[in-house]
Design a protein around this motif. Structure first.
Motif, PDB file in Angstrom:
ATOM      1  N   LEU A 318     -13.721 -22.154  20.755  1.00 36.09           N
ATOM      2  CA  LEU A 318     -12.266 -22.527  20.496  1.00 36.09           C
ATOM      3  C   LEU A 318     -11.472 -21.260  20.279  1.00 36.09           C
ATOM      4  O   LEU A 318     -11.914 -20.077  19.975  1.00 36.09           O
ATOM      5  N   ARG A 319     -10.217 -21.361  21.170  1.00 38.21           N
ATOM      6  CA  ARG A 319      -9.553 -20.090  21.343  1.00 38.21           C
ATOM      7  C   ARG A 319     -10.210 -18.860  21.916  1.00 38.21           C
ATOM      8  O   ARG A 319     -10.031 -17.856  21.404  1.00 38.21           O
ATOM      9  N   SER A 320     -10.984 -19.031  22.868  1.00 38.13           N
ATOM     10  CA  SER A 320     -11.756 -17.982  23.463  1.00 38.13           C
ATOM     11  C   SER A 320     -12.137 -18.310  24.790  1.00 38.13           C
ATOM     12  O   SER A 320     -12.178 -19.570  25.090  1.00 38.13           O
ATOM     13  N   SER A 321     -12.332 -17.156  25.551  1.00 38.57           N
ATOM     14  CA  SER A 321     -12.564 -17.674  26.889  1.00 38.57           C
ATOM     15  C   SER A 321     -14.214 -17.572  27.246  1.00 38.57           C
ATOM     16  O   SER A 321     -14.665 -18.130  28.062  1.00 38.57           O
ATOM     17  N   ALA A 322     -14.903 -17.337  26.074  1.00 34.73           N
ATOM     18  CA  ALA A 322     -16.422 -17.352  26.001  1.00 34.73           C
ATOM     19  C   ALA A 322     -16.830 -18.717  25.962  1.00 34.73           C
ATOM     20  O   ALA A 322     -16.080 -19.626  25.577  1.00 34.73           O
ATOM     21  N   ARG A 323     -17.897 -18.894  26.414  1.00 30.77           N
ATOM     22  CA  ARG A 323     -18.597 -20.304  26.475  1.00 30.77           C
ATOM     23  C   ARG A 323     -20.200 -20.334  25.833  1.00 30.77           C
ATOM     24  O   ARG A 323     -20.852 -18.924  26.182  1.00 30.77           O
ATOM     25  N   GLY A 324     -20.607 -20.999  25.149  1.00 31.43           N
ATOM     26  CA  GLY A 324     -21.824 -21.202  24.715  1.00 31.43           C
ATOM     27  C   GLY A 324     -22.810 -21.290  25.582  1.00 31.43           C
ATOM     28  O   GLY A 324     -22.534 -21.563  26.968  1.00 31.43           O
ATOM     29  N   ASP A 325     -24.119 -21.460  25.486  1.00 33.24           N
ATOM     30  CA  ASP A 325     -25.382 -21.799  26.370  1.00 33.24           C
ATOM     31  C   ASP A 325     -25.669 -22.958  26.419  1.00 33.24           C
ATOM     32  O   ASP A 325     -25.634 -23.888  25.386  1.00 33.24           O
ATOM     33  N   LEU A 326     -26.594 -23.470  27.655  1.00 33.67           N
ATOM     34  CA  LEU A 326     -27.316 -24.748  27.487  1.00 33.67           C
ATOM     35  C   LEU A 326     -28.797 -24.420  27.489  1.00 33.67           C
ATOM     36  O   LEU A 326     -29.034 -23.801  28.254  1.00 33.67           O
ATOM     37  N   LEU A 327     -29.227 -24.991  26.491  1.00 34.59           N
ATOM     38  CA  LEU A 327     -30.778 -24.856  26.307  1.00 34.59           C
ATOM     39  C   LEU A 327     -31.380 -25.939  26.542  1.00 34.59           C
ATOM     40  O   LEU A 327     -31.269 -27.320  25.799  1.00 34.59           O
ATOM     41  N   VAL A 328     -32.435 -25.811  27.476  1.00 35.93           N
ATOM     42  CA  VAL A 328     -33.152 -27.026  28.061  1.00 35.93           C
ATOM     43  C   VAL A 328     -34.426 -26.994  27.362  1.00 35.93           C
ATOM     44  O   VAL A 328     -35.066 -25.898  27.498  1.00 35.93           O
ATOM     45  N   HIS A 329     -34.984 -27.887  26.691  1.00 35.38           N
ATOM     46  CA  HIS A 329     -36.304 -27.677  25.959  1.00 35.38           C
ATOM     47  C   HIS A 329     -37.245 -28.533  26.818  1.00 35.38           C
ATOM     48  O   HIS A 329     -36.950 -29.607  27.114  1.00 35.38           O
ATOM     49  N   VAL A 330     -38.529 -27.959  26.946  1.00 38.49           N
ATOM     50  CA  VAL A 330     -39.401 -28.910  27.938  1.00 38.49           C
ATOM     51  C   VAL A 330     -40.384 -29.489  27.295  1.00 38.49           C
ATOM     52  O   VAL A 330     -40.930 -28.948  26.223  1.00 38.49           O
ATOM     53  N   GLU A 331     -40.604 -30.754  27.614  1.00 36.75           N
ATOM     54  CA  GLU A 331     -41.566 -31.474  27.228  1.00 36.75           C
ATOM     55  C   GLU A 331     -42.649 -31.660  28.312  1.00 36.75           C
ATOM     56  O   GLU A 331     -42.191 -31.975  29.272  1.00 36.75           O
ATOM     57  N   VAL A 332     -43.865 -31.709  27.904  1.00 36.72           N
ATOM     58  CA  VAL A 332     -44.834 -31.852  29.057  1.00 36.72           C
ATOM     59  C   VAL A 332     -45.368 -33.133  28.576  1.00 36.72           C
ATOM     60  O   VAL A 332     -45.905 -33.467  27.458  1.00 36.72           O
ATOM     61  N   ARG A 333     -45.535 -34.280  29.589  1.00 35.56           N
ATOM     62  CA  ARG A 333     -46.140 -35.453  29.257  1.00 35.56           C
ATOM     63  C   ARG A 333     -47.728 -35.470  29.834  1.00 35.56           C
ATOM     64  O   ARG A 333     -47.681 -35.272  31.174  1.00 35.56           O
ATOM     65  N   THR A 334     -48.484 -35.532  28.915  1.00 38.03           N
ATOM     66  CA  THR A 334     -49.841 -35.872  29.351  1.00 38.03           C
ATOM     67  C   THR A 334     -50.179 -37.431  29.796  1.00 38.03           C
ATOM     68  O   THR A 334     -49.793 -38.072  29.215  1.00 38.03           O
ATOM     69  N   PRO A 335     -50.730 -37.276  30.938  1.00 37.79           N
ATOM     70  CA  PRO A 335     -51.139 -38.715  31.374  1.00 37.79           C
ATOM     71  C   PRO A 335     -51.766 -39.558  30.400  1.00 37.79           C
ATOM     72  O   PRO A 335     -52.683 -38.975  29.744  1.00 37.79           O
ATOM     73  N   THR A 336     -51.467 -40.742  30.046  1.00 37.37           N
ATOM     74  CA  THR A 336     -52.175 -41.669  29.107  1.00 37.37           C
ATOM     75  C   THR A 336     -53.369 -42.598  29.944  1.00 37.37           C
ATOM     76  O   THR A 336     -54.336 -42.943  29.105  1.00 37.37           O
ATOM     77  N   LYS A 337     -52.886 -42.892  31.111  1.00 36.58           N
ATOM     78  CA  LYS A 337     -53.883 -43.908  31.480  1.00 36.58           C
ATOM     79  C   LYS A 337     -54.238 -43.497  32.746  1.00 36.58           C
ATOM     80  O   LYS A 337     -53.397 -43.316  33.987  1.00 36.58           O
ATOM     81  N   LEU A 338     -55.490 -43.049  33.093  1.00 33.17           N
ATOM     82  CA  LEU A 338     -55.916 -42.618  34.304  1.00 33.17           C
ATOM     83  C   LEU A 338     -56.965 -43.526  34.900  1.00 33.17           C
ATOM     84  O   LEU A 338     -57.789 -44.206  34.294  1.00 33.17           O
ATOM     85  N   ASP A 339     -56.592 -43.904  36.259  1.00 32.08           N
ATOM     86  CA  ASP A 339     -57.935 -44.537  36.952  1.00 32.08           C
ATOM     87  C   ASP A 339     -58.970 -43.678  37.376  1.00 32.08           C
ATOM     88  O   ASP A 339     -59.071 -42.588  37.113  1.00 32.08           O
ATOM     89  N   ASP A 340     -59.880 -44.305  37.785  1.00 31.32           N
ATOM     90  CA  ASP A 340     -61.222 -43.702  37.942  1.00 31.32           C
ATOM     91  C   ASP A 340     -61.042 -42.364  38.815  1.00 31.32           C
ATOM     92  O   ASP A 340     -61.691 -41.441  38.398  1.00 31.32           O
ATOM     93  N   GLU A 341     -60.183 -42.726  39.931  1.00 26.61           N
ATOM     94  CA  GLU A 341     -60.178 -41.485  40.789  1.00 26.61           C
ATOM     95  C   GLU A 341     -59.431 -40.247  40.191  1.00 26.61           C
ATOM     96  O   GLU A 341     -59.805 -39.092  40.230  1.00 26.61           O
ATOM     97  N   GLN A 342     -58.494 -40.584  39.458  1.00 29.28           N
ATOM     98  CA  GLN A 342     -57.500 -39.563  38.729  1.00 29.28           C
ATOM     99  C   GLN A 342     -58.538 -38.846  37.829  1.00 29.28           C
ATOM    100  O   GLN A 342     -58.639 -37.696  37.679  1.00 29.28           O
ATOM    101  N   GLU A 343     -59.238 -39.543  36.997  1.00 26.33           N
ATOM    102  CA  GLU A 343     -60.059 -39.076  35.906  1.00 26.33           C
ATOM    103  C   GLU A 343     -61.119 -38.050  36.628  1.00 26.33           C
ATOM    104  O   GLU A 343     -61.147 -37.062  36.080  1.00 26.33           O
ATOM    105  N   ARG A 344     -61.736 -38.802  37.629  1.00 24.42           N
ATOM    106  CA  ARG A 344     -62.665 -37.920  38.533  1.00 24.42           C
ATOM    107  C   ARG A 344     -62.238 -36.455  38.699  1.00 24.42           C
ATOM    108  O   ARG A 344     -62.542 -35.474  38.716  1.00 24.42           O
TER     109      ARG A 344
END
Ligand code: ZN
Ligand code: ZN
Length: 378
Positions: A318-344
């Motif tokens: 507010l009333r300034s030329s400065a800007r805040g930051d954008l913080l991107v939080h990373v989430e990692v998705r672990t696969p939940t359903k693996l077929d035989d080939e993927q599991e191997r």
């Protein structure tokens, strides 16, 4: 710097064993002699104050107890109000209890009075609060009556002097009290203390001098404004009775939730969910920020919970030329359903990396400690 406790009993001329009735009697007698109306000289007035303070203390069982214990309830550190005579608040209370209302503010009061402030809520999107916006807002307030311009009279008519009070705005009466006759006054009920009456009221506002009306005003919302902040528009609130000056209008900002971003002051937060493989191998993402599309470089080996900071891509301050930051939080998705080939393939990968499931990738640390706590040694 507390003085030694004052001798309140001595001031009133009563003994320490005096009953509440005796204390009251003593005060009445002294107040009669020392009352400012009777004895306006400064010495008597000082004594009158001292006597009244003493009565205030000794007529209050709590304060009297403090005195009897050697303290002074009217001195700081004495367990009571800080300043001598307990400030004019309590002094005034005692005074009024005995002598009726104070002597100030006499005479008729104005028919036109200050209007109240008004509050309006406005819902804005994140990009509107971030970069500012010009908004037309419908406002519903009392405004000056156009017909009578606030004086409340029908065309050609004028207010007349109130017949009940003769224009003084108050009704006086004489009451008997222990001081003798005391003049008291109260606002005149016929004219509500204004000293005027309106025999021919304005047909539009019924002598109120104001009417309710809806109008549209243009508001410039500044960039960087935050949830709950208020914009003050001076003199745009409710017009007062009798066409009195308008109060202020406050526009309270509410920011509607954004699909992607949550805001913390001038910083923005968002979450990106990556497949496990993308986190390991690295990838490019396109993120739609407040400024448009932004390429997000995910480094190989990115961990869950990692935060990628895009400097200056947040909300302007507010009333300034400065800007805040954008913080991107990373989430990692672990696969939940693996077929035989993927599991191997995953098992093969684990083997290549010496990360067999039975060993786990936690050396020492939490995993080992959990095992110890459960009593097993492998
Ligand atoms: Zn009117
Ligand atoms: Zn009157």
């Amino acid at each position: 710097m507390a003085d030694s406790p004052r001798d309140y009993y001595g001031v009133l001329g009563v003994s320490h064993e005096a009953t509440p009735e005796e204390i009251k009697r003593a005060y009445r007698k002294l107040a009669r002699e020392l009352h400012p109306d009777v004895n306006p000289d400064p010495v008597s007035q000082e004594r009158f104050k001292a006597v009244t303070a003493a009565y205030e203390v000794l007529s209050d069982p709590e304060k009297r107890r403090v005195v009897d214990l050697g303290g002074d309830p009217l001195q700081s550190g004495g367990g009571g109000a800080g300043n001598p005579f307990g400030g004019f608040g309590s002094f005034g209370d005692v005074f009024e209890a005995f002598f009726g209302g104070g002597g100030a503010n006499r005479g008729p009061r104005s028919r036109s009075r200050q209007g109240a402030d008004a509050l309006l809520r406005v819902e804005l999107t994140l990009s509107e609060t971030a970069f500012g916006v010009r908004r037309d807002i419908a406002v519903d307030t009392a405004v000056v009556c156009e017909t009578c311009h606030g004086n409340g009279c029908a065309a050609g008519a004028q207010p007349v002097t109130c017949a009940s009070c003769g224009g003084s705005g108050e009704i006086q009466s004489v009451q008997r009290s222990f001081l003798g006759q005391v003049m008291t006054s109260r606002p005149c009920p016929s004219c509500a203390g204004t000293g005027q009456q309106i025999p021919h009221p304005c047909p539009t506002c019924g002598a109120e001098g104001r009417v309710r009306a809806r109008r549209t005003i243009t508001v410039d919302v500044p960039a960087g404004i935050e949830e709950g902040m208020r914009i003050r528009l001076s003199g745009q609130g409710e017009v007062g009775p009798g066409g009195g000056p308008a109060g202020d209008l406050y526009i309270e900002v509410h920011e509607s939730p954004h699909d992607t971003f949550t805001r913390d002051g001038s910083d923005l937060h968002c979450t990106v969910a990556l497949p496990m493989t993308a986190a390991a191998l690295g990838t490019d993402l396109v993120l739609t920020t407040l400024d448009g599309e932004e390429k997000l470089d995910i480094r190989p080996g990115t961990q869950a919970g990692q935060v990628i900071t895009l400097r200056g891509k947040g909300v302007p301050r507010l009333r300034s030329s400065a800007r805040g930051d954008l913080l991107v939080h990373v989430e990692v998705r672990t696969p939940t359903k693996l077929d035989d080939e993927q599991e191997r393939l995953l098992r093969q990968l684990a083997e290549l990396r010496n990360e067999e499931v039975s060993v786990g990738s936690v050396r020492g640390g939490l995993f080992a400690r959990m095992r110890d706590a459960l009593g097993g040694n492998r």
